[in-house]
Design an enzyme around this catalytic site. Sequence first.
Site, mmCIF file in Angstrom:
data_model
loop_
_atom_site.group_PDB
_atom_site.id
_atom_site.type_symbol
_atom_site.label_atom_id
_atom_site.label_comp_id
_atom_site.label_asym_id
_atom_site.label_seq_id
_atom_site.Cartn_x
_atom_site.Cartn_y
_atom_site.Cartn_z
ATOM 1 N N HIS A 270 90.511 55.773 -52.267
ATOM 2 C CA HIS A 270 90.853 57.181 -52.556
ATOM 3 C C HIS A 270 90.070 57.688 -53.774
ATOM 4 O O HIS A 270 89.183 58.492 -53.628
ATOM 5 C CB HIS A 270 92.357 57.427 -52.731
ATOM 6 C CG HIS A 270 93.168 56.975 -51.562
ATOM 7 N ND1 HIS A 270 92.956 57.460 -50.294
ATOM 8 C CD2 HIS A 270 94.168 56.056 -51.456
ATOM 9 C CE1 HIS A 270 93.804 56.866 -49.458
ATOM 10 N NE2 HIS A 270 94.539 56.015 -50.128
ATOM 11 N N ASP A 321 92.916 54.399 -42.894
ATOM 12 C CA ASP A 321 94.128 54.295 -43.697
ATOM 13 C C ASP A 321 95.422 54.332 -42.876
ATOM 14 O O ASP A 321 95.799 53.342 -42.275
ATOM 15 C CB ASP A 321 94.074 55.411 -44.761
ATOM 16 C CG ASP A 321 95.083 55.224 -45.880
ATOM 17 O OD1 ASP A 321 95.867 54.278 -45.822
ATOM 18 O OD2 ASP A 321 95.083 56.026 -46.828
#
Length: 454
Positions: A270, A321
């Site tokens: 991220h 993810d």
Amino acid sequence: MTLFIYAKKVFLNHQWFEDQKLEIDAQGVLISMKSAFAPSHEKTIDMVVPSLANLHSHAFQWPMAGLTEYCSSHQDSFWTWRDIMYQFLNKVEPEDLAIIAKALYIEMLKNGYTEVGEFHYLHKDAQGNPYQQPDLLSVSMIEAAIEVGINICHLPVFYQYGGFNKTAAGDGQKRFLLSDHQYADLVHSLRSRYQQHHQVKIGMAPHSLRAVDVGDLKELCLDLADNQPVHIHISEQLSEVEQCLKVYQKRPVELLYSELDVNAQWCLVHATHLNEHEVEQIAKSQAVVGICPTTEANLGDGIFPLSKFSDLKGNWGIGSDSHISVNMVEELRWLEYAQRLQMHRRNVYASSDKPMTAINLFYDAYKGGNQALGNTNSGLEIGKKANLLALKIPDQFLPCNSDQIFSKFIFSSRNNWIQDVMVSGHWVIQQGQHPLDEQLPMQLKKVMKKILSH
Ligand SMILES: [Zn+2]
């Protein structure tokens, strides 16, 4: 046996080649590529391109993708989503996880990923007790990958606390918790079990600076082998940055770099909320940023500063993810479009010397993804085990040149153009099909039924 592939267009080393014959030896290594037309009895592939590494996966979250798109509180957020996810995962048992992983990994293969970085933090049973075989769930994920034919970098997660300042873990986190000794044993047992397996790598994954004490993280990194990947979630949410500042007087990335020697072995997942200094630190360290555009959009995380980062030649790759989308085309589109929306510009990931946005996104995701998963021996390069995608170009686009066709694939294809997928010199998807396609949907349906029952 040597395998020959004929292709009208091949993308290799950032260049297009026309009418090529690729030679793959018995070990699956691409040993040569030469100009040639296919003999009449051989099929010719329209376009051969590299496959990507999906550097960040939580397989167990896949069945809940799309099921949390309703109002669950007056202000839904990452944190309310996380509460629902914790309830959901308590219903997942080892045999379910194996089925979920197999079905998901096939979906990944069909959509252009041939490597997966499985950031795995389900270690214990629903009561928080260890299984008789402590590495049971890790092993079942790895075996699922081997069975379906995708390469895996398994990243067992170290998870100690519920938040900064050694906050005790909550009930929803009890399946993740391991002591430092239990974690070291887990990594050690997986590394010895799969040391010789060409499809498997074992990395390490401290969950986040929220969930792991910095002192323990430093200890843990003493055990890192050369080139062993290490992944961490970092700066995904603004409140995470604020809490870190409160406790340590440093932002998460600043804290990580002040305490550890972060280098090209690292993947910072991220890294959404960064100041300029942090952007520079990451780029300079050669660590890879693991961007997960569709999940970050779905969870309302924020937008990674791609433009600044690429000016500094930073490395990045993509991950699916939570698997709200298992489609690399969609990830790359979202990545570029978020930048355009934010900067009020077009073609953000392009420049006058590298004008083709789709090519730039795809090639850098290919490089960064493989780096993050420690994959140095497979890809679409001479001398490496062949991982590649065979694309079927719709007839009406044949008048376009290769760059234009590839731009159409990334930015405007609606159907999947990927017909065949090769991993380490073996076809694992042919004509869009995998050998387990017959049985897995039924098994997955049973798992869904069980998970949805109250
Ligand atoms: Zn994640």
